[in-house]
Design a protein around this motif. Sequence first.
Motif, mmCIF file in Angstrom:
data_model
loop_
_atom_site.group_PDB
_atom_site.id
_atom_site.type_symbol
_atom_site.label_atom_id
_atom_site.label_comp_id
_atom_site.label_asym_id
_atom_site.label_seq_id
_atom_site.Cartn_x
_atom_site.Cartn_y
_atom_site.Cartn_z
ATOM 1 N N GLN A 29 119.155 15.170 -32.792
ATOM 2 C CA GLN A 29 119.778 13.995 -33.406
ATOM 3 C C GLN A 29 119.144 13.679 -34.759
ATOM 4 O O GLN A 29 119.838 13.355 -35.723
ATOM 5 C CB GLN A 29 119.673 12.806 -32.454
ATOM 6 N N LEU A 30 117.828 13.768 -34.843
ATOM 7 C CA LEU A 30 117.155 13.503 -36.114
ATOM 8 C C LEU A 30 117.556 14.536 -37.166
ATOM 9 O O LEU A 30 117.733 14.199 -38.350
ATOM 10 C CB LEU A 30 115.646 13.501 -35.920
ATOM 11 N N SER A 31 117.728 15.773 -36.755
ATOM 12 C CA SER A 31 118.108 16.822 -37.712
ATOM 13 C C SER A 31 119.516 16.611 -38.246
ATOM 14 O O SER A 31 119.864 17.139 -39.310
ATOM 15 C CB SER A 31 118.000 18.199 -37.049
ATOM 16 N N GLU B 220 124.307 6.855 -34.304
ATOM 17 C CA GLU B 220 123.913 6.864 -35.716
ATOM 18 C C GLU B 220 122.675 6.003 -35.934
ATOM 19 O O GLU B 220 121.786 6.360 -36.709
ATOM 20 C CB GLU B 220 125.052 6.364 -36.600
ATOM 21 N N PHE B 221 122.621 4.873 -35.225
ATOM 22 C CA PHE B 221 121.506 3.945 -35.399
ATOM 23 C C PHE B 221 120.686 3.854 -34.119
ATOM 24 O O PHE B 221 121.229 3.767 -33.015
ATOM 25 C CB PHE B 221 122.014 2.556 -35.804
ATOM 26 N N LEU C 264 120.035 8.480 -35.318
ATOM 27 C CA LEU C 264 118.908 7.621 -34.940
ATOM 28 C C LEU C 264 118.282 6.950 -36.165
ATOM 29 O O LEU C 264 117.066 6.871 -36.310
ATOM 30 C CB LEU C 264 117.844 8.418 -34.168
ATOM 31 N N ARG C 265 119.137 6.449 -37.036
ATOM 32 C CA ARG C 265 118.650 5.759 -38.236
ATOM 33 C C ARG C 265 117.887 4.497 -37.858
ATOM 34 O O ARG C 265 118.208 3.812 -36.886
ATOM 35 C CB ARG C 265 119.822 5.396 -39.150
ATOM 36 N N ARG C 266 116.873 4.203 -38.662
ATOM 37 C CA ARG C 266 116.063 3.007 -38.432
ATOM 38 C C ARG C 266 116.127 2.032 -39.597
ATOM 39 O O ARG C 266 115.359 1.084 -39.661
ATOM 40 C CB ARG C 266 114.608 3.430 -38.200
ATOM 41 N N ASP C 267 117.062 2.257 -40.521
ATOM 42 C CA ASP C 267 117.134 1.417 -41.718
ATOM 43 C C ASP C 267 118.037 0.197 -41.544
ATOM 44 O O ASP C 267 118.136 -0.645 -42.437
ATOM 45 C CB ASP C 267 117.624 2.241 -42.911
ATOM 46 N N GLY C 268 118.723 0.078 -40.409
ATOM 47 C CA GLY C 268 119.555 -1.097 -40.160
ATOM 48 C C GLY C 268 120.863 -1.120 -40.909
ATOM 49 O O GLY C 268 121.595 -2.111 -40.861
ATOM 50 N N MET D 27 124.592 15.876 -27.353
ATOM 51 C CA MET D 27 125.196 14.955 -26.388
ATOM 52 C C MET D 27 124.614 13.566 -26.596
ATOM 53 O O MET D 27 123.428 13.392 -26.755
ATOM 54 C CB MET D 27 124.904 15.418 -24.961
ATOM 55 N N SER D 28 125.483 12.605 -26.658
ATOM 56 C CA SER D 28 125.009 11.250 -26.930
ATOM 57 C C SER D 28 124.398 10.640 -25.688
ATOM 58 O O SER D 28 124.731 10.987 -24.569
ATOM 59 C CB SER D 28 126.175 10.380 -27.412
ATOM 60 N N ARG D 29 123.478 9.713 -25.898
ATOM 61 C CA ARG D 29 122.868 9.056 -24.755
ATOM 62 C C ARG D 29 123.850 8.066 -24.169
ATOM 63 O O ARG D 29 124.681 7.498 -24.861
ATOM 64 C CB ARG D 29 121.583 8.345 -25.168
ATOM 65 N N VAL D 30 123.792 7.858 -22.889
ATOM 66 C CA VAL D 30 124.700 6.952 -22.203
ATOM 67 C C VAL D 30 123.949 5.685 -21.871
ATOM 68 O O VAL D 30 122.884 5.721 -21.282
ATOM 69 C CB VAL D 30 125.236 7.594 -20.909
ATOM 70 N N ARG D 31 124.476 4.541 -22.279
ATOM 71 C CA ARG D 31 123.849 3.254 -22.000
ATOM 72 C C ARG D 31 124.816 2.440 -21.154
ATOM 73 O O ARG D 31 125.802 1.922 -21.656
ATOM 74 C CB ARG D 31 123.535 2.505 -23.289
ATOM 75 N N ALA D 32 124.591 2.365 -19.889
ATOM 76 C CA ALA D 32 125.543 1.700 -19.007
ATOM 77 C C ALA D 32 125.146 0.252 -18.774
ATOM 78 O O ALA D 32 123.980 -0.100 -18.831
ATOM 79 C CB ALA D 32 125.628 2.438 -17.680
ATOM 80 N N PHE D 33 126.150 -0.564 -18.465
ATOM 81 C CA PHE D 33 125.908 -1.962 -18.131
ATOM 82 C C PHE D 33 126.636 -2.271 -16.847
ATOM 83 O O PHE D 33 127.763 -1.863 -16.652
ATOM 84 C CB PHE D 33 126.431 -2.878 -19.227
ATOM 85 N N TRP D 34 125.989 -3.013 -15.999
ATOM 86 C CA TRP D 34 126.584 -3.321 -14.697
ATOM 87 C C TRP D 34 126.353 -4.761 -14.362
ATOM 88 O O TRP D 34 125.228 -5.226 -14.319
ATOM 89 C CB TRP D 34 125.965 -2.416 -13.641
ATOM 90 N N GLY D 35 127.382 -5.538 -14.125
ATOM 91 C CA GLY D 35 127.246 -6.921 -13.699
ATOM 92 C C GLY D 35 127.628 -7.048 -12.244
ATOM 93 O O GLY D 35 128.597 -6.450 -11.799
#
Length: 323
Positions: free
Chosen positions: A75-77, A277-278, A81-85, A1-9
């Motif tokens: 996720q790593l498996s 992915e990143f 969660l790539r860290r190479d940009g 399950m992907s992480r949820v990143r919410a934004f609220w203004g």
Amino acid sequence: MSRVRAFWGAALGLVALGLSACTEVPTPVEPVAKPIARPNTPKPPQVTAPPRVARPTSEASALLRSYLNQVQGAQLSQGLLRRDGGGVDTPYTDTMLARNFEQIALFNEYNGSFTGRGGASPLRRWAAPIRMDVIFGDSVPPSQRKTDLGNVSSYAARLNRVTGHPVSMSRNANFIVVIASEDDRGEALAQAAARVPGISASSLTPLNNLPRDTYCVVAAYAAGAGANTYTAALAVIRSENPSLLRLSCIHEELAQGMGLANDSPNARPSIFNDDDEFALLTSHDEKLLQMLYDPRLKTGMNASQARPIVQKIASEIVTRGPV
């Protein structure tokens, strides 16, 4: 399950507090011809504060920590969660960059209560310098505090460099990052609201009641004359997140709090994509931030107004190379 990143203004009004002080006038006394000897009294004993006793971890927090460790491992498996940009496998053109900017900067990921998807939105960003600080929950151990504070500080310096907009660390903060557990998030949020004018108690409710699959979140506030000009922001990161997920939260939420409010499934290589992915800000994302604070774009522009300018800026940036 992907992480949820919410934004609220949210547009809020500022409350100004007026403080008054009075000066006590001492009663006159007769002049003294010679010094008066002070009595030879012993010094009071030094009082040492009792050592702080860590609050026991609740079952809810312990289960959440176990769950999030499993999420990161899974996720790593899968190569996420790539860290190479990004690299040769993730090429993008100026046309793709302009399209991604429009989707990410001119739309909301969620509505104001986190109960549904957001829609088209004017360009939003900060006008005043951004001053960041971190508030930790009582349960966060010193070693983690040191690591997380260092990560926020170095990332703030990177955001300052990339955008050209002033971003720094300060106790007089208008952008607070709360890193706390399920057990002490409410207390940490209350501290943040007390320190930043314009953040109301009611606005904290969705930040305190996070679903399990919401690992972190950011709320930005416009409390001045301009409804699209941010004056405060509050990011919340679960301290139960393992180290890489926690760092990933820092990267995404702080960048979203600068005005990149949405995610897009087409953005690659990017942290503004729910595919996870990143993990960390990419060169593509740095270009989005640079575009957001380009003075040719004006706060409040809609997509049709911004589009020709965005396309021109994207072409210049891709031709010029790395930020």
